[in-house]
Design an enzyme around this catalytic site. Structure first.
Site, PDB file in Angstrom:
ATOM      1  N   ARG A  67      -3.573   3.765  -5.057  1.00 21.27           N
ATOM      2  CA  ARG A  67      -3.142   3.081  -3.845  1.00 21.27           C
ATOM      3  C   ARG A  67      -3.255   4.050  -2.679  1.00 21.27           C
ATOM      4  O   ARG A  67      -3.324   5.270  -2.866  1.00 21.27           O
ATOM      5  CB  ARG A  67      -1.695   2.595  -3.983  1.00 21.27           C
ATOM      6  CG  ARG A  67      -1.471   1.574  -5.095  1.00 21.27           C
ATOM      7  CD  ARG A  67       0.004   1.191  -5.185  1.00 21.27           C
ATOM      8  NE  ARG A  67       0.231   0.139  -6.173  1.00 21.27           N
ATOM      9  CZ  ARG A  67       0.547   0.368  -7.448  1.00 21.27           C
ATOM     10  NH1 ARG A  67       0.660   1.614  -7.888  1.00 21.27           N
ATOM     11  NH2 ARG A  67       0.736  -0.638  -8.288  1.00 21.27           N
ATOM     12  N   LYS A 122       4.415   3.131  -7.208  1.00 22.68           N
ATOM     13  CA  LYS A 122       5.136   1.882  -6.971  1.00 22.68           C
ATOM     14  C   LYS A 122       6.121   1.629  -8.106  1.00 22.68           C
ATOM     15  O   LYS A 122       5.774   1.764  -9.280  1.00 22.68           O
ATOM     16  CB  LYS A 122       4.139   0.717  -6.880  1.00 22.68           C
ATOM     17  CG  LYS A 122       4.752  -0.572  -6.370  1.00 22.68           C
ATOM     18  CD  LYS A 122       3.680  -1.608  -6.118  1.00 22.68           C
ATOM     19  CE  LYS A 122       4.280  -2.885  -5.553  1.00 22.68           C
ATOM     20  NZ  LYS A 122       3.238  -3.909  -5.288  1.00 22.68           N
ATOM     21  N   HIS A 124      -7.231  -0.950   0.125  1.00 24.64           N
ATOM     22  CA  HIS A 124      -6.897  -1.589  -1.149  1.00 24.64           C
ATOM     23  C   HIS A 124      -8.123  -2.251  -1.780  1.00 24.64           C
ATOM     24  O   HIS A 124      -8.157  -2.439  -2.999  1.00 24.64           O
ATOM     25  CB  HIS A 124      -5.785  -2.613  -0.941  1.00 24.64           C
ATOM     26  CG  HIS A 124      -4.799  -2.647  -2.072  1.00 24.64           C
ATOM     27  ND1 HIS A 124      -3.999  -1.572  -2.423  1.00 24.64           N
ATOM     28  CD2 HIS A 124      -4.488  -3.622  -2.968  1.00 24.64           C
ATOM     29  CE1 HIS A 124      -3.252  -1.891  -3.462  1.00 24.64           C
ATOM     30  NE2 HIS A 124      -3.534  -3.124  -3.817  1.00 24.64           N
ATOM     31  N   ARG A 150      -9.488   0.061  -4.320  1.00 23.92           N
ATOM     32  CA  ARG A 150      -8.719   0.011  -5.575  1.00 23.92           C
ATOM     33  C   ARG A 150      -9.069  -1.251  -6.365  1.00 23.92           C
ATOM     34  O   ARG A 150      -9.258  -1.191  -7.587  1.00 23.92           O
ATOM     35  CB  ARG A 150      -7.230   0.061  -5.248  1.00 23.92           C
ATOM     36  CG  ARG A 150      -6.296  -0.146  -6.429  1.00 23.92           C
ATOM     37  CD  ARG A 150      -4.858   0.050  -5.958  1.00 23.92           C
ATOM     38  NE  ARG A 150      -3.879  -0.636  -6.793  1.00 23.92           N
ATOM     39  CZ  ARG A 150      -3.322  -0.127  -7.889  1.00 23.92           C
ATOM     40  NH1 ARG A 150      -3.670   1.072  -8.310  1.00 23.92           N
ATOM     41  NH2 ARG A 150      -2.412  -0.806  -8.561  1.00 23.92           N
ATOM     42  N   HIS A 185       0.102  -1.278 -13.155  1.00 18.27           N
ATOM     43  CA  HIS A 185       0.680  -2.614 -13.036  1.00 18.27           C
ATOM     44  C   HIS A 185       1.803  -2.791 -14.053  1.00 18.27           C
ATOM     45  O   HIS A 185       1.656  -2.409 -15.212  1.00 18.27           O
ATOM     46  CB  HIS A 185      -0.383  -3.695 -13.282  1.00 18.27           C
ATOM     47  CG  HIS A 185      -1.324  -3.872 -12.139  1.00 18.27           C
ATOM     48  ND1 HIS A 185      -2.545  -4.506 -12.263  1.00 18.27           N
ATOM     49  CD2 HIS A 185      -1.227  -3.516 -10.826  1.00 18.27           C
ATOM     50  CE1 HIS A 185      -3.154  -4.520 -11.095  1.00 18.27           C
ATOM     51  NE2 HIS A 185      -2.380  -3.932 -10.213  1.00 18.27           N
ATOM     52  N   TYR A 230      -8.238  -9.941 -11.793  1.00 19.79           N
ATOM     53  CA  TYR A 230      -9.588  -9.405 -11.653  1.00 19.79           C
ATOM     54  C   TYR A 230     -10.575 -10.096 -12.591  1.00 19.79           C
ATOM     55  O   TYR A 230     -11.774 -10.099 -12.333  1.00 19.79           O
ATOM     56  CB  TYR A 230      -9.582  -7.890 -11.889  1.00 19.79           C
ATOM     57  CG  TYR A 230      -8.718  -7.155 -10.898  1.00 19.79           C
ATOM     58  CD1 TYR A 230      -9.052  -7.129  -9.543  1.00 19.79           C
ATOM     59  CD2 TYR A 230      -7.555  -6.510 -11.294  1.00 19.79           C
ATOM     60  CE1 TYR A 230      -8.254  -6.469  -8.621  1.00 19.79           C
ATOM     61  CE2 TYR A 230      -6.751  -5.845 -10.377  1.00 19.79           C
ATOM     62  CZ  TYR A 230      -7.110  -5.835  -9.045  1.00 19.79           C
ATOM     63  OH  TYR A 230      -6.307  -5.196  -8.130  1.00 19.79           O
TER      64      TYR A 230
END
Length: 321
Positions: free
Chosen positions: A140, A165, A270, A273, A296, A305
């Site tokens: 990120r 995150k 982003h 990424r 994630h 994706y």
């Protein structure tokens, strides 16, 4: 004591509680914004005199009048739940039903490998290296800005992301093509550190209270930012420190590079990424591995994706062939 004189003390308590619980500075800033907004929305009443009905009315206002996104409305709700649970220590009560902001079903913009390389070719110096890490390691933007010398492992070719995150650590790939540039960047960090030591020991910012536990950590090479700011600043205590590069500078450089690369779709940091994830999946990488590399929490987030790639149709082909 009137309500307005109570509010500053309340916000001091909010900030102190968040720092004890080690919330990130960005989360602290965001939560304080929503709490202040909530107080102003209800005529500068103290939150202690309010509860579920007032919170519901505020969330309704955000969805119906302000037309905020679903994530924004949830962010405001989280801030108010934090306020009542951890600061005021009083039950919020039943909020009840309220209008939910609609979550749009949009697929992320991704680049082909050739497009990503065109974008990187429009960047130079540290900005190119940062773009390469976002595309080559799946970092990120803020994770890239916060990299320190100690986070790069050349022997195992991994990058360690610390306090990403959700305040989680993880490791991800270190592209071999980035190694020479990273070695140059570390040499630059060493030269800058030597200069600052000669000028009067300007330390880098450190997480939590690490500077008290290890007084020399701020002037050791391992803790130096890979991508430092151009000049020192003052921290919350008034001490002169060196922070990492501001994310907005990187965003500006990448957006300019994407415009210059004449892409057919607009993109951002982003997007690099996102492109990392789709490239790995298109080359047969297991989705659980991609989930871990991206950091994630749920594999459902990573599955978006597969829709970008068109792999969600179980091999079904168009009747046209």
């Amino acid at each position: 004591m009137d309500t307005q004189s109570k509010s500053p003390k309340l916000m001091d308590r909010v900030k102190a509680t968040m720092r004890v619980k080690r919330y990130s500075p960005r989360t602290e800033k965001t939560y304080c914004y929503w709490i202040r907004y909530f107080i102003r929305f209800h005529g500068v009443r103290h939150p202690g005199s309010m509860g579920g009905p007032e919170v519901r009315a505020f969330l309704e206002h955000l969805a119906v009048e302000r037309h905020v996104a679903s994530a924004t409305q949830n962010q405001a709700l989280n801030a108010l739940v934090f306020l009542y649970r951890h600061v005021l220590e009083q039950p919020l009560g039943d909020i009840g039903e309220f209008s939910r902001a609609r979550r749009p079903c949009r697929l992320p913009v991704v680049l082909s490998h050739e497009e990503a390389m065109r974008v990187l070719s429009q960047l130079s110096g540290p900005m190119r290296l940062m773009g390469a890490l976002m595309y080559g390691s799946g970092l990120r933007l803020l994770e890239t800005c916060r990299l320190r010398v100690r986070d790069i492992d050349f022997d195992r070719q991994i990058v360690t992301v610390r306090a990403g995150k959700g305040d989680k650590d993880r490791t991800t790939l270190l592209p071999a093509t980035c190694i020479p540039c990273l070695q140059q960047q570390i040499s630059s960090a060493q030269r800058q550190l030597d200069y600052r030591l000669a000028q009067g020991r300007v330390p880098v910012t450190l997480p939590h209270a690490l500077d008290r536990k290890y007084p020399n950590a701020g002037v050791s090479l391992a803790w130096q930012w890979l991508f430092p700011a151009s000049r020192p600043c003052f921290d919350d205590t008034g001490k002169v420190v060196l922070h990492h590069i501001h994310p907005s500078a990187v965003q500006k450089a990448v957006k300019h590079a994407m415009r210059t690369a004449s892409l057919t779709r607009p993109g951002s940091c982003h997007t690099l990424r996102h492109s990392f994830a789709t490239q790995l999946l298109s080359r047969g990488t297991d989705i659980r591995t991609v989930q871990e590399l991206l950091g994630h929490k749920s594999v459902e987030t990573t599955q978006i994706y597969t829709h970008v790639l068109g792999n969600g149709f179980a091999g079904v082909k168009s009747p046209l062939g």
